[in-house]
Motif scaffolding. Structure first.
Motif, PDB file in Angstrom:
ATOM      1  N   GLY A  56       1.094  -1.150  -0.108  1.00  0.00           N
ATOM      2  CA  GLY A  56       0.234  -0.154  -0.033  1.00  0.00           C
ATOM      3  C   GLY A  56       1.214   0.978  -0.363  1.00  0.00           C
ATOM      4  O   GLY A  56       0.205   2.485   0.052  1.00  0.00           O
ATOM      5  N   VAL A  57       2.165   1.148  -0.317  1.00  0.00           N
ATOM      6  CA  VAL A  57       2.879   2.722  -0.439  1.00  0.00           C
ATOM      7  C   VAL A  57       2.652   3.793  -1.636  1.00  0.00           C
ATOM      8  O   VAL A  57       2.263   4.388  -1.130  1.00  0.00           O
ATOM      9  CB  VAL A  57       4.484   1.733  -0.920  1.00  0.00           C
ATOM     10  N   LEU A  58       2.555   2.456  -2.645  1.00  0.00           N
ATOM     11  CA  LEU A  58       1.741   3.139  -4.459  1.00  0.00           C
ATOM     12  C   LEU A  58      -0.067   2.659  -3.535  1.00  0.00           C
ATOM     13  O   LEU A  58      -0.740   2.344  -3.939  1.00  0.00           O
ATOM     14  CB  LEU A  58       2.170   2.733  -5.266  1.00  0.00           C
ATOM     15  N   ASP A  59      -0.639   4.176  -4.252  1.00  0.00           N
ATOM     16  CA  ASP A  59      -1.769   4.357  -4.977  1.00  0.00           C
ATOM     17  C   ASP A  59      -2.111   5.236  -5.524  1.00  0.00           C
ATOM     18  O   ASP A  59      -0.873   5.235  -6.201  1.00  0.00           O
ATOM     19  CB  ASP A  59      -2.878   4.453  -3.203  1.00  0.00           C
ATOM     20  N   SER A  60      -3.321   5.548  -6.662  1.00  0.00           N
ATOM     21  CA  SER A  60      -3.481   6.342  -7.553  1.00  0.00           C
ATOM     22  C   SER A  60      -2.490   7.455  -7.148  1.00  0.00           C
ATOM     23  O   SER A  60      -2.118   8.242  -7.931  1.00  0.00           O
ATOM     24  CB  SER A  60      -4.561   6.547  -7.861  1.00  0.00           C
ATOM     25  N   LEU A  61      -3.017   7.985  -5.564  1.00  0.00           N
ATOM     26  CA  LEU A  61      -2.631   9.272  -5.807  1.00  0.00           C
ATOM     27  C   LEU A  61      -0.747   9.304  -4.743  1.00  0.00           C
ATOM     28  O   LEU A  61      -0.256   9.950  -5.596  1.00  0.00           O
ATOM     29  CB  LEU A  61      -3.556   9.760  -4.171  1.00  0.00           C
ATOM     30  N   LYS A  62      -1.157   8.674  -4.642  1.00  0.00           N
ATOM     31  CA  LYS A  62       0.884   8.473  -4.171  1.00  0.00           C
ATOM     32  C   LYS A  62       2.172   8.082  -5.868  1.00  0.00           C
ATOM     33  O   LYS A  62       2.786   8.661  -5.946  1.00  0.00           O
ATOM     34  CB  LYS A  62       0.845   7.299  -3.043  1.00  0.00           C
TER      35      LYS A  62
END
Length: 107
Positions: A56-62
């Motif tokens: 979960g380090v990267l999602d769409s916003l990140k």
């Protein structure tokens, strides 16, 4: 809790057929991700081979924040076709992609 300051040269070599990224690119991406994108409460260290999507380090916003950083700080624009799970699995793959795009002729 493992030390986040482990040197990149101590980490295992790439194993999925991607080119080995430049240490400078990889170091910059690891530092930015640790300082800016680390999810609150994440216990695991963020290293070159940390599974960014799985943790979960990267999602769409990140991912958008990371792409802006890559464009603004590293001077590389990542085209939408390169936004794949394989390319964004970990920071080592992202760094390899950035280095590859940096030397690729513009279309």
């Amino acid at each position: 809790m493992p030390d986040d300051d482990k040197t990149l040269s101590e980490e295992k070599p790439i194993s999925d057929g991607k080119p080995v990224p430049d240490d400078n690119t990889l170091t910059k991406l690891v530092t930015f991700t640790r300082e800016t994108l680390r999810p609150e409460g994440l216990e695991a260290p963020i290293e070159a081979d940390t599974p960014l999507l799985d943790l979960g380090v990267l999602d769409s916003l990140k991912t958008a924040i990371l792409l802006s950083h890559i464009r603004d700080e590293l001077g590389v624009s990542v085209p939408p076709i390169e936004l794949t799970v394989a390319n964004f699995r970990n920071l080592r793959n992202i760094a390899a992609l950035v280095d590859e795009l940096a030397i690729a002729p513009t279309r």
